[in-house]
Design a protein around this motif. Structure first.
Motif, PDB file in Angstrom:
ATOM      1  N   ILE A 125       0.918  -1.211   0.064  1.00  0.00           N
ATOM      2  CA  ILE A 125      -0.077  -0.095  -0.097  1.00  0.00           C
ATOM      3  C   ILE A 125       0.959   1.245   0.036  1.00  0.00           C
ATOM      4  N   ASN A 126       2.135   1.261   0.962  1.00  0.00           N
ATOM      5  CA  ASN A 126       2.583   2.343   1.020  1.00  0.00           C
ATOM      6  C   ASN A 126       3.714   2.819  -0.331  1.00  0.00           C
ATOM      7  N   ALA A 127       3.907   1.330  -0.891  1.00  0.00           N
ATOM      8  CA  ALA A 127       4.551   1.404  -2.300  1.00  0.00           C
ATOM      9  C   ALA A 127       3.672   1.958  -3.492  1.00  0.00           C
ATOM     10  N   LYS A 128       2.554   1.720  -3.373  1.00  0.00           N
ATOM     11  CA  LYS A 128       1.446   1.970  -4.298  1.00  0.00           C
ATOM     12  C   LYS A 128       1.242   3.703  -3.991  1.00  0.00           C
ATOM     13  N   GLU A 129       1.186   3.992  -2.831  1.00  0.00           N
ATOM     14  CA  GLU A 129       0.978   5.538  -2.614  1.00  0.00           C
ATOM     15  C   GLU A 129       2.278   6.077  -3.002  1.00  0.00           C
ATOM     16  N   VAL A 130       3.421   5.804  -3.054  1.00  0.00           N
ATOM     17  CA  VAL A 130       4.512   6.467  -3.342  1.00  0.00           C
ATOM     18  C   VAL A 130       4.824   6.416  -4.963  1.00  0.00           C
ATOM     19  N   ALA A 131       4.144   5.410  -5.498  1.00  0.00           N
ATOM     20  CA  ALA A 131       4.069   5.207  -7.102  1.00  0.00           C
ATOM     21  C   ALA A 131       3.215   6.405  -7.712  1.00  0.00           C
ATOM     22  N   GLU A 132       1.850   6.526  -7.209  1.00  0.00           N
ATOM     23  CA  GLU A 132       0.955   7.491  -7.395  1.00  0.00           C
ATOM     24  C   GLU A 132       1.382   8.996  -7.066  1.00  0.00           C
ATOM     25  N   THR A 133       2.456   9.010  -6.172  1.00  0.00           N
ATOM     26  CA  THR A 133       2.693  10.424  -6.096  1.00  0.00           C
ATOM     27  C   THR A 133       3.757  10.775  -6.940  1.00  0.00           C
ATOM     28  N   ALA A 134       4.473   9.605  -7.260  1.00  0.00           N
ATOM     29  CA  ALA A 134       5.564   9.752  -8.491  1.00  0.00           C
ATOM     30  C   ALA A 134       5.023  10.174  -9.685  1.00  0.00           C
ATOM     31  N   THR A 135       3.726   9.268  -9.879  1.00  0.00           N
ATOM     32  CA  THR A 135       3.006   9.793 -11.220  1.00  0.00           C
ATOM     33  C   THR A 135       2.353  11.051 -11.395  1.00  0.00           C
ATOM     34  N   GLN A 136       1.986  11.364 -10.339  1.00  0.00           N
ATOM     35  CA  GLN A 136       1.338  12.974 -10.116  1.00  0.00           C
ATOM     36  C   GLN A 136       2.391  13.697 -10.397  1.00  0.00           C
ATOM     37  N   ALA A 137       3.648  13.620  -9.694  1.00  0.00           N
ATOM     38  CA  ALA A 137       4.856  14.600  -9.805  1.00  0.00           C
ATOM     39  C   ALA A 137       5.264  14.556 -11.131  1.00  0.00           C
ATOM     40  N   LYS A 138       5.096  13.369 -11.972  1.00  0.00           N
ATOM     41  CA  LYS A 138       5.583  13.115 -13.377  1.00  0.00           C
ATOM     42  C   LYS A 138       4.598  14.052 -14.207  1.00  0.00           C
ATOM     43  N   SER A 139       3.341  13.843 -14.046  1.00  0.00           N
ATOM     44  CA  SER A 139       2.267  14.753 -14.630  1.00  0.00           C
ATOM     45  C   SER A 139       2.370  16.235 -14.570  1.00  0.00           C
ATOM     46  N   GLU A 140       2.602  16.548 -13.385  1.00  0.00           N
ATOM     47  CA  GLU A 140       2.980  17.960 -13.106  1.00  0.00           C
ATOM     48  C   GLU A 140       4.187  18.481 -13.795  1.00  0.00           C
ATOM     49  N   PHE A 141       5.339  17.605 -13.904  1.00  0.00           N
ATOM     50  CA  PHE A 141       6.482  18.001 -14.596  1.00  0.00           C
ATOM     51  C   PHE A 141       6.254  18.078 -15.926  1.00  0.00           C
ATOM     52  N   LEU A 142       5.629  16.960 -16.516  1.00  0.00           N
ATOM     53  CA  LEU A 142       5.218  17.219 -18.085  1.00  0.00           C
ATOM     54  C   LEU A 142       4.336  18.387 -18.400  1.00  0.00           C
ATOM     55  N   SER A 143       3.573  18.768 -17.382  1.00  0.00           N
ATOM     56  CA  SER A 143       2.768  19.773 -17.923  1.00  0.00           C
ATOM     57  C   SER A 143       3.498  21.026 -17.913  1.00  0.00           C
ATOM     58  N   MET A 144       4.471  21.278 -16.775  1.00  0.00           N
ATOM     59  CA  MET A 144       5.445  22.378 -16.709  1.00  0.00           C
ATOM     60  C   MET A 144       6.235  22.423 -17.870  1.00  0.00           C
ATOM     61  N   MET A 145       7.125  21.490 -18.264  1.00  0.00           N
ATOM     62  CA  MET A 145       7.989  21.190 -19.218  1.00  0.00           C
ATOM     63  C   MET A 145       7.297  21.532 -20.346  1.00  0.00           C
ATOM     64  N   SER A 146       6.019  21.094 -20.719  1.00  0.00           N
ATOM     65  CA  SER A 146       5.248  21.204 -21.985  1.00  0.00           C
ATOM     66  C   SER A 146       5.054  22.820 -22.035  1.00  0.00           C
ATOM     67  N   HIS A 147       4.879  23.488 -21.031  1.00  0.00           N
ATOM     68  CA  HIS A 147       4.592  24.649 -21.192  1.00  0.00           C
ATOM     69  C   HIS A 147       5.508  25.490 -21.431  1.00  0.00           C
ATOM     70  N   GLU A 148       6.703  25.161 -20.678  1.00  0.00           N
ATOM     71  CA  GLU A 148       8.127  25.971 -20.940  1.00  0.00           C
ATOM     72  C   GLU A 148       8.577  25.811 -22.273  1.00  0.00           C
ATOM     73  N   ILE A 149       8.462  24.802 -22.792  1.00  0.00           N
ATOM     74  CA  ILE A 149       9.345  24.286 -24.107  1.00  0.00           C
ATOM     75  C   ILE A 149       8.078  24.979 -25.134  1.00  0.00           C
ATOM     76  N   ARG A 150       6.828  24.831 -25.023  1.00  0.00           N
ATOM     77  CA  ARG A 150       5.903  25.196 -26.022  1.00  0.00           C
ATOM     78  C   ARG A 150       5.837  26.753 -25.956  1.00  0.00           C
ATOM     79  N   THR A 151       6.332  27.588 -25.153  1.00  0.00           N
ATOM     80  CA  THR A 151       6.157  28.958 -24.968  1.00  0.00           C
ATOM     81  C   THR A 151       7.190  29.625 -26.028  1.00  0.00           C
ATOM     82  N   PRO A 152       8.616  29.159 -25.851  1.00  0.00           N
ATOM     83  CA  PRO A 152       9.638  29.741 -27.001  1.00  0.00           C
ATOM     84  C   PRO A 152       9.348  29.442 -28.270  1.00  0.00           C
ATOM     85  N   LEU A 153       8.909  28.008 -28.346  1.00  0.00           N
ATOM     86  CA  LEU A 153       8.519  27.354 -29.543  1.00  0.00           C
ATOM     87  C   LEU A 153       7.425  28.001 -30.405  1.00  0.00           C
TER      88      LEU A 153
END
Length: 507
Positions: A125-153
């Motif tokens: 259960i703890n590992a699942k929660e860690v994985a879900e947190t990591a997935t959320q962090a990845k989504s947030e990272f992709l969202s931010m990187m998408s915005h930061e790369i697409r803006t100058p592009l």
């Protein structure tokens, strides 16, 4: 003396041994009566004793059977308990302590195993929660990187497009085309990564909209024609006349799959041909089963690598990656999108002779498309004038404002600008606009909040998100706060032109 009530054995003895005179003696009669009572009493006691013995024997039998059943149940319970313990993959040290006859030790052992399993479950259960947190962090990272790369592009692609519309020397035009090609390639790589992330997260839902399949496929051919000619390739298109004029489905995702297959075929083919075939396998009044195939005469794929190419971040070999580029996600995304249609992509290939991909999708048949939907799929929107349209452009990045402003000026659109949601809200309250182009991530007040506050006034003014944030979460939230549509940066000028024309009531 009356002998009717005399016990049969006593009566028999009296007749044999006593005379009538004896029987007439009162004292002797009393004696006989006492003996007679004794005989009868003995018979009653004997009968009661026999009945009691019979009852005791029955009860004993029943108790005995009950004990036997209980012993059998205990044996079965112990056996099942041992089997359950064995299923728990008991350590050898504990397994050696299993004693069939010691139920207490078995229960203790089982309790220890249950405790171990509970501990493992807690860790999972703890590992699942860690994985879900990591997935959320990845989504947030992709969202931010998408915005930061697409803006100058967005600025690079937009300004490149505008500069190509102006008079340039041949050398400058050649450099601009190279710049545009590189920027569009970067754009495609970003889209692949984001699409893969959305599909993995199960955030892709297929739309049900009417579209013209023949027109869609023809446009895909046109879009790849220039690149094909550069490599000496011919694109052949074979369309079945029996294809319905209007089908219901997700034209964007179907187009994405076909575009990927065709662009791959062009990429891996030199001085050859790419054939696109679309035909009807079967149809009735409500739906049609459509067959799609893309065949090329390119480099081919070795048989031992054909499964590998459908795995993420994989191509047939490292040399292919270095020579042709790409993320190795295109076919993975295409396969998953086809699977969302309850189908699958098939492959035939031979090294040096070419490759064929094909799949079949069931689509509902629709009525004739309305003219405005057809025009949205063509390039005729520029025939509609935007002169006189007044809009509010909201963006915090000055380069994006400059790029968008050049397009709006070219289209003779009247506009104001705001560099955050707070300024946008103030300008909205003090001016009248036909629509608002709203960025999402901004300081002071973001686009979500600004849109919510604008909607709180009761206005129905169209709000189009014009943003570099391209994840499904951003889009879902944009619609939930009252925005009408979504245009992703780097924006396609024709798409933006069509959206402005549509929401300003020009088409």
């Amino acid at each position: 003396m009356e002998l009717d009530n005399i016990h049969r054995l006593l009566a028999k003895q009296i007749k044999k041994h006593l005379s009538d005179d004896c029987l007439k003696n009162p004292a002797f009669q009393n004696f006989i009566n006492a003996v007679n009572d004794s005989y009868h009493g003995f018979d009653r006691d004997k009968e009661l004793s026999e009945h009691s013995a019979l009852l005791n024997e029955k009860e004993f039998y029943e108790i005995n059977q009950k004990l036997k059943n209980e012993i059998l149940q205990r044996k079965e319970s112990v056996q099942k308990l041992i089997e359950a313990i064995n299923l728990l993959e008991t350590p050898e040290s504990d397994a050696s302590k299993i004693d069939d006859n010691n139920l207490s030790s078995l229960v203790d052992l089982l309790q220890r195993q249950i405790h171990i399993r509970k501990h493992i479950e807690a860790e999972l259960i703890n590992a699942k929660e860690v994985a879900e947190t990591a997935t959320q962090a990845k989504s947030e990272f992709l969202s931010m990187m998408s915005h930061e790369i697409r803006t100058p592009l967005n600025a690079i692609i937009g300004l490149t497009y505008l500069m190509q519309q102006e008079e340039q020397t041949p050398s400058v035009m050649e450099n601009l085309k190279t710049l545009q090609f590189s920027a569009e390639n970067l754009h495609l790589l970003i889209n692949d990564i984001l699409d893969f992330s959305k599909i993995e997260a199960g955030k892709v839902d297929l739309e049900e909209m009417p579209f013209d399949l023949k027109l869609l496929v023809s446009n895909i051919k046109k879009a790849n024609q220039v690149k094909a000619e550069e490599k000496g390739n011919k694109i052949k298109l074979m369309l079945d006349d029996d294809i319905p004029a209007t089908l219901i489905g997700d034209s964007l995702r179907i187009g994405q799959v076909l575009t990927n297959l065709v662009s791959n075929a062009v990429k891996f083919t030199l001085n050859g041909s790419v054939t696109i075939e679309v035909s009807v396998v079967k149809k009735d009044e409500e739906k049609a089963s459509i067959y799609f195939s893309v065949t090329d005469t390119g480099i081919g794929i070795p048989s031992d690598k054909q499964k590998l190419i459908f795995e993420r971040f994989a191509q047939a070999n490292s040399e292919t990656t270095r020579k042709f580029g790409g993320t190795g996600l295109g076919l993975v995304i295409s396969k998953k999108l086809v699977q969302l249609h309850n189908s699958d992509i098939n492959l035939e290939s031979e090294v040096g002779k070419g490759t064929k991909f094909w799949f079949t999708i069931d689509l509902r048949i629709g009525t004739t498309l309305k003219q405005q939907i057809t025009s949205a799929l063509t390039e005729d929107d520029n025939d509609v004038s935007l002169e006189g349209v007044k809009l509010l452009l909201v963006d915090d990045y000055f380069v994006n404002i400059r790029v968008a402003s050049k397009f709006l000026e070219k289209w003779k659109v009247t506009f104001d600008t705001a560099d955050n949601g707070l300024v946008a809200l103030d300008k909205f309250r003090n001016n009248e606009y036909d629509l608002i182009l709203m960025d999402i991530l901004m300081p002071e007040m973001d686009g979500y909040t600004a849109a919510e506050k604008i909607r709180e006034t009761g206005t129905e003014i169209p709000i189009i998100a014009l943003t570099a944030s391209a994840t499904m979460n951003n889009q879902d939230r944009a619609f939930s706060v009252g925005m009408n549509d979504y245009v992703t940066k780097p924006f396609n000028p024709k798409e933006l032109y069509h959206k402005i024309a549509k929401y300003s009531g020009r088409i």
